[in-house]
Design a protein around this motif. Structure first.
Motif, PDB file in Angstrom:
ATOM      1  N   HIS A  31     -14.174  -2.411 -19.466  1.00 26.11           N
ATOM      2  CA  HIS A  31     -14.023  -2.250 -18.024  1.00 26.11           C
ATOM      3  C   HIS A  31     -13.395  -0.903 -17.717  1.00 26.11           C
ATOM      4  CE1 HIS A  31     -10.036  -4.031 -19.128  1.00 26.11           C
ATOM      5  NE2 HIS A  31      -9.603  -3.124 -18.283  1.00 26.11           N
ATOM      6  N   ALA A  32     -13.581  -0.465 -16.494  1.00 25.04           N
ATOM      7  CA  ALA A  32     -12.983   0.773 -16.001  1.00 25.04           C
ATOM      8  C   ALA A  32     -12.647   0.571 -14.532  1.00 25.04           C
ATOM      9  CB  ALA A  32     -13.936   1.953 -16.178  1.00 25.04           C
ATOM     10  N   GLY A  33     -11.639   1.290 -14.088  1.00 25.92           N
ATOM     11  CA  GLY A  33     -11.254   1.137 -12.697  1.00 25.92           C
ATOM     12  C   GLY A  33     -10.090   2.024 -12.345  1.00 25.92           C
ATOM     13  N   VAL A  34      -9.460   1.692 -11.235  1.00 20.40           N
ATOM     14  CA  VAL A  34      -8.326   2.460 -10.761  1.00 20.40           C
ATOM     15  C   VAL A  34      -7.429   1.540  -9.945  1.00 20.40           C
ATOM     16  CG1 VAL A  34      -9.570   3.201  -8.681  1.00 20.40           C
ATOM     17  CG2 VAL A  34      -7.626   4.548  -9.511  1.00 20.40           C
ATOM     18  N   SER A  35      -6.115   1.682 -10.093  1.00 14.53           N
ATOM     19  CA  SER A  35      -5.169   0.937  -9.269  1.00 14.53           C
ATOM     20  C   SER A  35      -4.317   1.932  -8.485  1.00 14.53           C
ATOM     21  CB  SER A  35      -4.277   0.036 -10.125  1.00 14.53           C
ATOM     22  OG  SER A  35      -3.411   0.802 -10.940  1.00 14.53           O
ATOM     23  N   PHE A  36      -3.780   1.461  -7.352  1.00 13.78           N
ATOM     24  CA  PHE A  36      -3.019   2.336  -6.478  1.00 13.78           C
ATOM     25  C   PHE A  36      -1.798   1.599  -5.963  1.00 13.78           C
ATOM     26  CE2 PHE A  36      -2.090   4.157  -2.232  1.00 13.78           C
ATOM     27  CZ  PHE A  36      -1.833   5.468  -2.614  1.00 13.78           C
ATOM     28  N   PHE A  37      -0.665   2.297  -5.940  1.00 13.76           N
ATOM     29  CA  PHE A  37       0.563   1.749  -5.385  1.00 13.76           C
ATOM     30  C   PHE A  37       1.235   2.814  -4.537  1.00 13.76           C
ATOM     31  CE2 PHE A  37       5.194   1.737  -5.668  1.00 13.76           C
ATOM     32  CZ  PHE A  37       5.499   0.500  -5.128  1.00 13.76           C
ATOM     33  N   ARG A  38       1.647   2.417  -3.315  1.00 13.23           N
ATOM     34  CA  ARG A  38       2.347   3.368  -2.462  1.00 13.23           C
ATOM     35  C   ARG A  38       3.435   2.652  -1.677  1.00 13.23           C
ATOM     36  NH1 ARG A  38       3.196   6.173   2.136  1.00 13.23           N
ATOM     37  NH2 ARG A  38       2.906   8.448   2.058  1.00 13.23           N
ATOM     38  N   PRO A  39       4.692   3.085  -1.820  1.00 14.85           N
ATOM     39  CA  PRO A  39       5.752   2.520  -0.977  1.00 14.85           C
ATOM     40  C   PRO A  39       5.526   2.919   0.480  1.00 14.85           C
ATOM     41  CG  PRO A  39       6.651   3.720  -2.872  1.00 14.85           C
ATOM     42  CD  PRO A  39       5.203   4.059  -2.791  1.00 14.85           C
ATOM     43  N   LEU A  40       5.804   1.995   1.383  1.00 12.16           N
ATOM     44  CA  LEU A  40       5.736   2.254   2.821  1.00 12.16           C
ATOM     45  C   LEU A  40       7.128   1.999   3.394  1.00 12.16           C
ATOM     46  CD1 LEU A  40       2.395   0.371   3.600  1.00 12.16           C
ATOM     47  CD2 LEU A  40       2.689   2.815   3.151  1.00 12.16           C
ATOM     48  N   GLY A  41       7.969   3.012   3.322  1.00 12.84           N
ATOM     49  CA  GLY A  41       9.354   2.842   3.718  1.00 12.84           C
ATOM     50  C   GLY A  41      10.160   2.175   2.623  1.00 12.84           C
ATOM     51  N   ARG A  42      11.264   1.510   3.012  1.00  5.86           N
ATOM     52  CA  ARG A  42      12.167   0.912   2.033  1.00  5.86           C
ATOM     53  C   ARG A  42      11.716  -0.470   1.568  1.00  5.86           C
ATOM     54  NH1 ARG A  42      17.522   2.385   1.227  1.00  5.86           N
ATOM     55  NH2 ARG A  42      18.106   4.406   2.087  1.00  5.86           N
ATOM     56  N   THR A  43      10.939  -1.171   2.377  1.00  8.56           N
ATOM     57  CA  THR A  43      10.653  -2.571   2.059  1.00  8.56           C
ATOM     58  C   THR A  43       9.187  -2.885   1.843  1.00  8.56           C
ATOM     59  OG1 THR A  43      10.592  -3.129   4.428  1.00  8.56           O
ATOM     60  CG2 THR A  43      12.702  -3.396   3.276  1.00  8.56           C
ATOM     61  N   TRP A  44       8.280  -2.106   2.417  1.00 11.58           N
ATOM     62  CA  TRP A  44       6.859  -2.423   2.327  1.00 11.58           C
ATOM     63  C   TRP A  44       6.181  -1.590   1.238  1.00 11.58           C
ATOM     64  CZ3 TRP A  44       4.419  -6.307   4.929  1.00 11.58           C
ATOM     65  CH2 TRP A  44       5.118  -6.884   5.998  1.00 11.58           C
ATOM     66  N   SER A  45       5.107  -2.148   0.660  1.00  4.47           N
ATOM     67  CA  SER A  45       4.314  -1.450  -0.349  1.00  4.47           C
ATOM     68  C   SER A  45       2.832  -1.758  -0.134  1.00  4.47           C
ATOM     69  CB  SER A  45       4.698  -1.887  -1.773  1.00  4.47           C
ATOM     70  OG  SER A  45       6.058  -1.627  -2.037  1.00  4.47           O
ATOM     71  N   LEU A  46       2.003  -0.800  -0.439  1.00  5.06           N
ATOM     72  CA  LEU A  46       0.550  -0.977  -0.417  1.00  5.06           C
ATOM     73  C   LEU A  46       0.050  -0.988  -1.851  1.00  5.06           C
ATOM     74  CD1 LEU A  46      -2.218  -0.957   1.133  1.00  5.06           C
ATOM     75  CD2 LEU A  46      -2.136   1.542   0.939  1.00  5.06           C
ATOM     76  N   VAL A  47      -0.737  -1.996  -2.199  1.00  8.07           N
ATOM     77  CA  VAL A  47      -1.295  -2.082  -3.543  1.00  8.07           C
ATOM     78  C   VAL A  47      -2.801  -2.275  -3.443  1.00  8.07           C
ATOM     79  CG1 VAL A  47       0.783  -2.993  -4.639  1.00  8.07           C
ATOM     80  CG2 VAL A  47      -0.864  -4.573  -3.621  1.00  8.07           C
ATOM     81  N   GLY A  48      -3.520  -1.781  -4.420  1.00  5.43           N
ATOM     82  CA  GLY A  48      -4.967  -1.938  -4.408  1.00  5.43           C
ATOM     83  C   GLY A  48      -5.568  -1.568  -5.744  1.00  5.43           C
ATOM     84  N   SER A  49      -6.805  -1.942  -5.934  1.00  9.07           N
ATOM     85  CA  SER A  49      -7.499  -1.583  -7.173  1.00  9.07           C
ATOM     86  C   SER A  49      -8.993  -1.791  -7.034  1.00  9.07           C
ATOM     87  CB  SER A  49      -6.966  -2.397  -8.361  1.00  9.07           C
ATOM     88  OG  SER A  49      -7.122  -3.778  -8.114  1.00  9.07           O
ATOM     89  N   LEU A  50      -9.716  -1.055  -7.844  1.00  8.44           N
ATOM     90  CA  LEU A  50     -11.165  -1.200  -8.006  1.00  8.44           C
ATOM     91  C   LEU A  50     -11.434  -1.377  -9.486  1.00  8.44           C
ATOM     92  CD1 LEU A  50     -12.417   1.722  -5.729  1.00  8.44           C
ATOM     93  CD2 LEU A  50     -12.588  -0.724  -5.205  1.00  8.44           C
TER      94      LEU A  50
END
Length: 271
Positions: A211-230
């Motif tokens: 398999h191959a892909g990519v994951s992403f993580f980004r903090p949104l301020g002090r408490t929120w986070s965005l996560v994702g992947s393909l």
């Protein structure tokens, strides 16, 4: 039964990224996280097609114990470059014959759906190891079916190279997953009791799926986070030739995206 085969794997990758990302100092973020995500996946099973699935996200990162979605672990070794953990992980592979599969497509594959049995969910246990450094991150998991659904084993090896992008961490990933013959035969072959009823005998044996892909993580301020992947998995011929699989299938793709918020549980607020 809700089909979560690849989305579950993606949620585990996303939680790993969230746990490891250095974008915010550990002291600034709660060890608890809760949120919601959506996953889009195409299933290789006959007639199941594409699904959009909401997924609740819950995580906890302690000094030794952690919980990430469907995976719980206990770190026996935890250094700056190496981690060794005992793991317990829910397995959602499989299907409900009546709810998930298309009888017409199974019939065209030469299978009478009335003669099939459901492939049930299970729980795997095993160990996980992770090496990290300037060259990237290498993860190895060795698991066995603790519920004896398939009685099989799984080994997965994955390499990722985290890159800082736009205030977050983007991690390209490549890897492969090996299933023992017992596991592959249970989920993509026909069972002995089904063969005894007249279903064609098919057993793929041990398989390896890259398999191959990519994951992403980004903090949104002090408490929120965005996560994702393909992620895209290239299915081996032993799987795609199964009479339980849609003809012409050669791979399976998934997308996962969610938001998570750090929080303090009510029972800790009282202290």
């Amino acid at each position: 039964m809700i089909k979560l085969l690849l989305p579950v794997l993606l949620s585990a990758i996303a939680f790993d990224a969230a746990a490891q990302a250095p974008a915010a100092g550990p002291s600034e973020r709660s060890p608890w996280g809760i949120g919601v995500a959506a996953a889009v996946s195409d299933s290789p099973y006959a007639g199941e097609g594409t699904r959009v699935i909401p997924i609740p996200l819950l995580s906890y990162e302690g000094e030794r114990f952690y919980f990430r979605g469907v995976t719980a672990g206990w770190r026996f070794v935890d250094t700056a470059t190496f981690e060794f953990s005992a793991l317990a992980k829910a397995r959602f592979d499989g299907f409900d014959v009546d709810d998930d599969l298309d009888r017409g497509q199974l019939a065209r594959n030469g299978i009478d759906a009335d003669l099939l049995e459901d492939r049930k969910r299970g729980l795997d246990v095993g160990v996980g190891m992770e090496w990290s450094g300037r060259a990237g991150e290498l993860q190895l998991e060795l698991l066995t079916d603790a519920t004896d659904r398939s009685g099989g084993q799984e080994a997965s090896l994955q390499y990722g190279y985290p890159l800082r992008v736009g205030g977050g961490v983007l991690t390209p990933i490549v890897g492969a997953t090996w299933w023992s013959g017992d596991m592959a035969d249970y989920y993509y072959g026909t069972l002995r009791e089904e063969v005894a009823r007249g279903v064609a005998d098919y057993r793929p044996g041990a398989v390896t799926t890259p398999h191959a892909g990519v994951s992403f993580f980004r903090p949104l301020g002090r408490t929120w986070s965005l996560v994702g992947s393909l992620r895209y998995s290239q299915l081996p011929d032993a799987i795609t030739d199964s009479p339980l699989v849609d003809p012409g299938t050669d791979g399976s793709a998934s997308m996962f995206i969610g938001v998570s918020r750090g929080f303090t549980p009510w029972w800790l607020r009282r202290r």
